[in-house]
Design a protein around this motif. Structure first.
Motif, short mmCIF file in Angstrom:
data_model
loop_
_atom_site.label_atom_id
_atom_site.label_comp_id
_atom_site.label_asym_id
_atom_site.label_seq_id
_atom_site.Cartn_x
_atom_site.Cartn_y
_atom_site.Cartn_z
N THR A 82 0.84 -1.21 0.00
CA THR A 82 0.00 0.00 0.00
C THR A 82 0.87 1.26 0.00
O THR A 82 0.61 2.20 -0.76
CB THR A 82 -0.92 0.01 1.24
OG1 THR A 82 -1.85 -1.08 1.14
CG2 THR A 82 -1.69 1.31 1.34
N SER A 123 -6.62 0.86 -1.95
CA SER A 123 -7.35 -0.39 -1.75
C SER A 123 -7.97 -0.89 -3.06
O SER A 123 -8.31 -2.08 -3.17
CB SER A 123 -8.44 -0.22 -0.70
OG SER A 123 -9.41 0.73 -1.12
N PHE A 150 -5.75 -4.20 1.76
CA PHE A 150 -7.17 -4.49 1.76
C PHE A 150 -7.46 -5.90 1.23
O PHE A 150 -8.32 -6.61 1.77
CB PHE A 150 -7.91 -3.46 0.90
CG PHE A 150 -9.40 -3.65 0.89
CD1 PHE A 150 -10.16 -3.43 2.03
CD2 PHE A 150 -10.06 -4.06 -0.28
CE1 PHE A 150 -11.53 -3.62 2.03
CE2 PHE A 150 -11.43 -4.25 -0.28
CZ PHE A 150 -12.17 -4.03 0.86
N TYR A 157 -5.10 2.36 8.07
CA TYR A 157 -5.41 3.47 7.17
C TYR A 157 -5.55 4.78 7.94
O TYR A 157 -5.05 5.83 7.52
CB TYR A 157 -6.71 3.18 6.40
CG TYR A 157 -6.59 2.21 5.26
CD1 TYR A 157 -5.74 2.46 4.20
CD2 TYR A 157 -7.34 1.03 5.25
CE1 TYR A 157 -5.63 1.55 3.14
CE2 TYR A 157 -7.25 0.13 4.20
CZ TYR A 157 -6.39 0.39 3.15
OH TYR A 157 -6.29 -0.50 2.11
#
Length: 217
Positions: free
Chosen positions: A17, A160, A171, A194
């Motif tokens: 991410t 995500s 995710f 997050y």
């Protein structure tokens, strides 16, 4: 599976991410500059091209853009898709998408500077480049920072969407854990990740805003 193991697996996905987040910013922030300048160009065809680019990229879903970029090499050119193709398509899609948003933010910031400031700088003997770098740019940065901050925070959450083409970010890892463990705990942990990351982004943006407080409108 215990919580510590879940957290470890989610942290691995969170690493991906962060990579998507960083690479998108590194690519889209500079790419948005020529797009914004083209959008303001006096050359009508170039201006129209930039408008179409921005309209299409902002007016269609990012997920759809990822699919288009991922499958285009195969369906258009007959190029075989590989595991790396997913990652490359993901990064390219994020960069070109966010460059469109940033370009409009840049444009609004540049056009918000009164014309009189350019004229005053010309009277003082500044070149166009000196005027932009020393007078216009600091004011533009200050004015666009809140809007840029909003987009950057949105980017954190948009990472995500990479799961749609099979990129294993946090995710997608959370979804797999929820399915295998029949528990909502992985979702709760990922939500916390997050939120903490976005909170850190807000702190950094707030710090930069304070540093720019000596520029007054």
């Amino acid at each position: 599976m215990d919580i510590a193991t879940m957290v470890g697996m989610l942290l691995e996905g969170f690493g991906t991410t962060i990579q998507i987040f960083v690479l998108t910013l590194v690519g889209s922030i500079p790419l948005a500059v020529p797009i914004a300048l083209a959008r303001m160009s006096r050359f009508a065809p170039l201006r129209a091209l930039a408008r179409v680019y921005i309209s299409v990229l902002r007016g269609t879903p990012l997920m759809l853009q990822m699919f288009a970029i991922y499958f285009a090499p195969y369906y258009v050119f007959g190029i075989e898709l590989t595991t790396d193709s997913k990652w490359q398509a993901c990064i390219v899609a994020f960069i070109v998408n966010y460059a469109a948003y940033f370009a409009e933010i840049y444009r609004s910031g540049i056009q918000s500077i009164p014309r009189g400031q350019y004229e005053a700088a010309e009277v003082l003997g500044y070149s166009r480049m000196q005027t932009f770098v020393r007078i216009v740019l600091p004011q533009v940065v200050k004015r666009i920072l809140p809007a840029m901050g909003n987009e950057i925070i949105t980017l954190v959450k948009d990472t995500s969407l990479a799961f749609a083409i099979g990129v294993a970010e946090m995710f997608s890892t959370a979804k797999a854990l929820v399915a295998s463990q029949v528990s909502m705990v992985p979702f709760a942990i990922s939500a916390a990740f997050y939120w903490v990351f976005n909170f850190l982004v807000e702190i950094v943006i707030g710090f930069v805003e304070k540093k720019l407080n000596y520029y007054h409108d």
